[in-house]
Design a protein around this motif. Structure first.
Motif, PDB file in Angstrom:
ATOM      1  N   VAL A 144       0.843  -1.204   0.000  1.00  0.00           N
ATOM      2  CA  VAL A 144       0.000   0.000   0.000  1.00  0.00           C
ATOM      3  C   VAL A 144       0.876   1.252   0.000  1.00  0.00           C
ATOM      4  CG1 VAL A 144      -1.731   1.310   1.282  1.00  0.00           C
ATOM      5  CG2 VAL A 144      -1.881  -1.185   1.177  1.00  0.00           C
ATOM      6  N   ALA A 145       1.873   1.297   0.875  1.00  0.00           N
ATOM      7  CA  ALA A 145       2.744   2.474   0.988  1.00  0.00           C
ATOM      8  C   ALA A 145       3.502   2.729  -0.315  1.00  0.00           C
ATOM      9  CB  ALA A 145       3.720   2.291   2.143  1.00  0.00           C
ATOM     10  N   GLU A 146       4.007   1.661  -0.936  1.00  0.00           N
ATOM     11  CA  GLU A 146       4.772   1.823  -2.177  1.00  0.00           C
ATOM     12  C   GLU A 146       3.873   2.241  -3.337  1.00  0.00           C
ATOM     13  OE1 GLU A 146       7.926   1.782  -2.752  1.00  0.00           O
ATOM     14  OE2 GLU A 146       8.804   0.862  -0.947  1.00  0.00           O
ATOM     15  N   GLU A 147       2.696   1.639  -3.428  1.00  0.00           N
ATOM     16  CA  GLU A 147       1.776   2.016  -4.509  1.00  0.00           C
ATOM     17  C   GLU A 147       1.293   3.446  -4.325  1.00  0.00           C
ATOM     18  OE1 GLU A 147      -2.430   0.412  -6.377  1.00  0.00           O
ATOM     19  OE2 GLU A 147      -1.025  -1.056  -5.523  1.00  0.00           O
ATOM     20  N   HIS A 148       1.095   3.846  -3.075  1.00  0.00           N
ATOM     21  CA  HIS A 148       0.709   5.237  -2.800  1.00  0.00           C
ATOM     22  C   HIS A 148       1.804   6.198  -3.245  1.00  0.00           C
ATOM     23  CE1 HIS A 148       0.571   8.755   0.086  1.00  0.00           C
ATOM     24  NE2 HIS A 148      -0.552   8.877  -0.587  1.00  0.00           N
ATOM     25  N   LEU A 149       3.055   5.851  -2.973  1.00  0.00           N
ATOM     26  CA  LEU A 149       4.176   6.694  -3.404  1.00  0.00           C
ATOM     27  C   LEU A 149       4.152   6.880  -4.915  1.00  0.00           C
ATOM     28  CD1 LEU A 149       6.928   8.142  -3.025  1.00  0.00           C
ATOM     29  CD2 LEU A 149       7.993   5.873  -3.095  1.00  0.00           C
ATOM     30  N   GLN A 150       4.001   5.784  -5.654  1.00  0.00           N
ATOM     31  CA  GLN A 150       3.995   5.868  -7.107  1.00  0.00           C
ATOM     32  C   GLN A 150       2.808   6.676  -7.628  1.00  0.00           C
ATOM     33  OE1 GLN A 150       6.567   4.946  -8.969  1.00  0.00           O
ATOM     34  NE2 GLN A 150       7.528   4.378  -7.021  1.00  0.00           N
ATOM     35  N   ALA A 151       1.649   6.533  -6.970  1.00  0.00           N
ATOM     36  CA  ALA A 151       0.469   7.311  -7.367  1.00  0.00           C
ATOM     37  C   ALA A 151       0.716   8.803  -7.177  1.00  0.00           C
ATOM     38  CB  ALA A 151      -0.754   6.856  -6.564  1.00  0.00           C
ATOM     39  N   CYS A 152       1.347   9.161  -6.061  1.00  0.00           N
ATOM     40  CA  CYS A 152       1.645  10.575  -5.790  1.00  0.00           C
ATOM     41  C   CYS A 152       2.630  11.136  -6.810  1.00  0.00           C
ATOM     42  CB  CYS A 152       2.193  10.737  -4.377  1.00  0.00           C
ATOM     43  SG  CYS A 152       0.965  10.557  -3.066  1.00  0.00           S
ATOM     44  N   VAL A 153       3.653  10.364  -7.144  1.00  0.00           N
ATOM     45  CA  VAL A 153       4.641  10.814  -8.127  1.00  0.00           C
ATOM     46  C   VAL A 153       3.967  11.065  -9.465  1.00  0.00           C
ATOM     47  CG1 VAL A 153       6.674  10.119  -9.457  1.00  0.00           C
ATOM     48  CG2 VAL A 153       6.614   9.730  -6.989  1.00  0.00           C
ATOM     49  N   TYR A 154       3.115  10.133  -9.901  1.00  0.00           N
ATOM     50  CA  TYR A 154       2.417  10.295 -11.176  1.00  0.00           C
ATOM     51  C   TYR A 154       1.493  11.516 -11.139  1.00  0.00           C
ATOM     52  CZ  TYR A 154      -0.358   9.306 -15.325  1.00  0.00           C
ATOM     53  OH  TYR A 154      -0.978   9.410 -16.555  1.00  0.00           O
ATOM     54  N   ALA A 155       0.841  11.727  -9.993  1.00  0.00           N
ATOM     55  CA  ALA A 155      -0.102  12.835  -9.875  1.00  0.00           C
ATOM     56  C   ALA A 155       0.585  14.194  -9.911  1.00  0.00           C
ATOM     57  CB  ALA A 155      -0.900  12.700  -8.582  1.00  0.00           C
ATOM     58  N   GLY A 156       1.891  14.232  -9.646  1.00  0.00           N
ATOM     59  CA  GLY A 156       2.609  15.501  -9.581  1.00  0.00           C
ATOM     60  C   GLY A 156       2.656  16.088  -8.188  1.00  0.00           C
ATOM     61  N   ILE A 157       2.329  15.276  -7.192  1.00  0.00           N
ATOM     62  CA  ILE A 157       2.404  15.711  -5.800  1.00  0.00           C
ATOM     63  C   ILE A 157       3.866  15.769  -5.377  1.00  0.00           C
ATOM     64  CG2 ILE A 157       1.892  14.993  -3.418  1.00  0.00           C
ATOM     65  CD1 ILE A 157      -0.743  13.829  -4.534  1.00  0.00           C
ATOM     66  N   LYS A 158       4.214  16.755  -4.602  1.00  0.00           N
ATOM     67  CA  LYS A 158       5.595  16.917  -4.141  1.00  0.00           C
ATOM     68  C   LYS A 158       5.849  16.016  -2.931  1.00  0.00           C
ATOM     69  CE  LYS A 158       6.382  21.519  -6.050  1.00  0.00           C
ATOM     70  NZ  LYS A 158       6.760  22.930  -5.773  1.00  0.00           N
ATOM     71  N   ILE A 159       5.873  14.729  -3.179  1.00  0.00           N
ATOM     72  CA  ILE A 159       6.149  13.754  -2.127  1.00  0.00           C
ATOM     73  C   ILE A 159       7.649  13.497  -2.111  1.00  0.00           C
ATOM     74  CG2 ILE A 159       5.726  11.749  -3.642  1.00  0.00           C
ATOM     75  CD1 ILE A 159       4.460  10.398  -1.108  1.00  0.00           C
ATOM     76  N   SER A 160       8.233  13.491  -0.928  1.00  0.00           N
ATOM     77  CA  SER A 160       9.694  13.397  -0.836  1.00  0.00           C
ATOM     78  C   SER A 160      10.172  12.123  -0.161  1.00  0.00           C
ATOM     79  CB  SER A 160      10.260  14.618  -0.097  1.00  0.00           C
ATOM     80  OG  SER A 160       9.574  14.855   1.104  1.00  0.00           O
ATOM     81  N   GLY A 161       9.241  11.262   0.299  1.00  0.00           N
ATOM     82  CA  GLY A 161       9.692  10.014   0.880  1.00  0.00           C
ATOM     83  C   GLY A 161       8.590   9.286   1.613  1.00  0.00           C
ATOM     84  N   ILE A 162       8.878   8.018   1.966  1.00  0.00           N
ATOM     85  CA  ILE A 162       8.005   7.206   2.808  1.00  0.00           C
ATOM     86  C   ILE A 162       8.889   6.387   3.734  1.00  0.00           C
ATOM     87  CG2 ILE A 162       6.186   7.019   1.059  1.00  0.00           C
ATOM     88  CD1 ILE A 162       7.140   4.127   0.570  1.00  0.00           C
ATOM     89  N   ASN A 163       8.325   5.911   4.827  1.00  0.00           N
ATOM     90  CA  ASN A 163       9.040   4.952   5.676  1.00  0.00           C
ATOM     91  C   ASN A 163       8.065   4.209   6.567  1.00  0.00           C
ATOM     92  OD1 ASN A 163       9.373   7.814   7.169  1.00  0.00           O
ATOM     93  ND2 ASN A 163       9.227   6.217   8.738  1.00  0.00           N
ATOM     94  N   ALA A 164       8.458   2.979   6.949  1.00  0.00           N
ATOM     95  CA  ALA A 164       7.703   2.248   7.958  1.00  0.00           C
ATOM     96  C   ALA A 164       7.935   2.924   9.308  1.00  0.00           C
ATOM     97  CB  ALA A 164       8.152   0.790   8.003  1.00  0.00           C
ATOM     98  N   GLU A 165       6.882   2.973  10.137  1.00  0.00           N
ATOM     99  CA  GLU A 165       6.980   3.692  11.403  1.00  0.00           C
ATOM    100  C   GLU A 165       7.133   2.721  12.584  1.00  0.00           C
ATOM    101  OE1 GLU A 165       7.421   6.353  13.063  1.00  0.00           O
ATOM    102  OE2 GLU A 165       7.861   7.556  11.292  1.00  0.00           O
ATOM    103  N   VAL A 166       7.039   3.267  13.807  1.00  0.00           N
ATOM    104  CA  VAL A 166       7.451   2.556  15.019  1.00  0.00           C
ATOM    105  C   VAL A 166       6.534   1.386  15.365  1.00  0.00           C
ATOM    106  CG1 VAL A 166       7.874   2.831  17.499  1.00  0.00           C
ATOM    107  CG2 VAL A 166       8.594   4.614  15.896  1.00  0.00           C
ATOM    108  N   ALA A 167       5.231   1.534  15.146  1.00  0.00           N
ATOM    109  CA  ALA A 167       4.280   0.486  15.506  1.00  0.00           C
ATOM    110  C   ALA A 167       3.996  -0.406  14.284  1.00  0.00           C
ATOM    111  CB  ALA A 167       2.983   1.102  16.020  1.00  0.00           C
ATOM    112  N   PRO A 168       3.530  -1.628  14.489  1.00  0.00           N
ATOM    113  CA  PRO A 168       3.209  -2.493  13.353  1.00  0.00           C
ATOM    114  C   PRO A 168       2.057  -1.926  12.538  1.00  0.00           C
ATOM    115  CG  PRO A 168       2.408  -3.445  15.409  1.00  0.00           C
ATOM    116  CD  PRO A 168       3.262  -2.278  15.782  1.00  0.00           C
TER     117      PRO A 168
ATOM    118  N   ARG B 255      -7.664   5.856  -1.589  1.00  0.00           N
ATOM    119  CA  ARG B 255      -8.016   5.113  -2.806  1.00  0.00           C
ATOM    120  C   ARG B 255      -7.159   3.856  -2.953  1.00  0.00           C
ATOM    121  NH1 ARG B 255     -10.227   7.800  -7.199  1.00  0.00           N
ATOM    122  NH2 ARG B 255     -10.014   5.757  -8.205  1.00  0.00           N
ATOM    123  N   VAL B 256      -5.866   3.966  -2.705  1.00  0.00           N
ATOM    124  CA  VAL B 256      -4.975   2.812  -2.826  1.00  0.00           C
ATOM    125  C   VAL B 256      -5.311   1.768  -1.768  1.00  0.00           C
ATOM    126  CG1 VAL B 256      -2.585   2.033  -2.643  1.00  0.00           C
ATOM    127  CG2 VAL B 256      -3.114   4.125  -3.910  1.00  0.00           C
TER     128      VAL B 256
END
Length: 234
Positions: A102-126, A154-155
């Motif tokens: 989900v996180a990776e597909e969301h990143l790709q969707a944002c890049v395609y959309a032209g959103i200024k997304i600069s990164g993702i990461n897994a966080e502290v809790a599961p 959506r993703v």
């Protein structure tokens, strides 16, 4: 239903990562037929505040934390009371990372959309993840965050999971979720002949310190459960 007319005004345009091709997504804000902003249209006054300060070249960077929730259990993906925090942060491996698709597909969707997304990461809790938007100048930051949140919904819908951005969705010894704001002005970044950048930063921090309770009251409900001093909160 006796007065349901809402006028929408286009404010930001993005490529549609789902239909693709020539399709677009448009972020709008909302008004009455008399051209008065609806009570929940906060963008119109936020835009005025941000535009008043554009000579300062304000940069914003937002870090949006969120949980991916299994709708059948209403618990985060991979959650178990037997587990403790630690191994999930920036993790890899099936026993540590839950919902990466989900996180990776969301990143790709944002890049395609032209959103200024600069990164993702897994966080502290599961089942907890984060994406970062910016740096952006002024109201653009808010527009890109809202569209990124929409794309995440959506993703996640496609993968059969829910998204939760509440401050403390899992009670107990587990991290909550925040939308952390990184901010600077041109003077903070570069300084002037009169003062160094760090001096402008110290001045801003001092001014903010007098308004802490006032600010917390408008940052949304539930933050008092997260901002306890524990779990990486100051």
């Amino acid at each position: 239903g006796e007065d349901s007319e809402v006028i929408i005004k286009p404010r930001a345009l993005f490529n549609d990562p789902f239909r693709m091709g020539n399709h677009k997504m448009v972020l709008c804000d909302t008004y009455t037929p008399n051209n008065e902003p609806l009570p929940n249209n906060h963008r119109q006054w936020a835009n005025k505040i941000f535009n008043d300060g554009l000579h300062e070249e304000p940069w914003f960077g937002l870090e949006q934390e969120y949980f991916l929730i299994d709708p059948e259990t209403n618990l985060p993906l991979g959650f178990s009371e037997e587990k403790t925090q630690g191994q999930f942060y920036c993790s890899a491996g099936a026993e540590n990372a839950f919902g990466r698709e989900v996180a990776e597909e969301h990143l790709q969707a944002c890049v395609y959309a032209g959103i200024k997304i600069s990164g993702i990461n897994a966080e502290v809790a599961p089942g907890q993840w984060e994406f970062q938007i910016g740096p952006c100048v002024g109201i653009e930051e808010g527009d890109h965050l809202w569209m990124a949140r929409y794309l995440l919904q959506r993703v996640a819908e496609k993968h059969g999971v829910s998204v939760n951005i509440e401050p403390k969705p899992v009670k107990g010894d587990w991290n909550g979720s925040g939308c952390h704001t990184n901010y600077s002005t041109k003077n903070m970044r570069e300084g002037t002949l009169a003062k160094k950048g760090i001096d402008y930063i110290h001045e801003a921090v001092e001014k903010l310190s007098y308004k802490h309770d006032e600010h917390m009251a408008v940052y949304g409900s539930g933050n008092e459960e997260r901002m306890t001093g524990a779990h990486e909160t100051a």
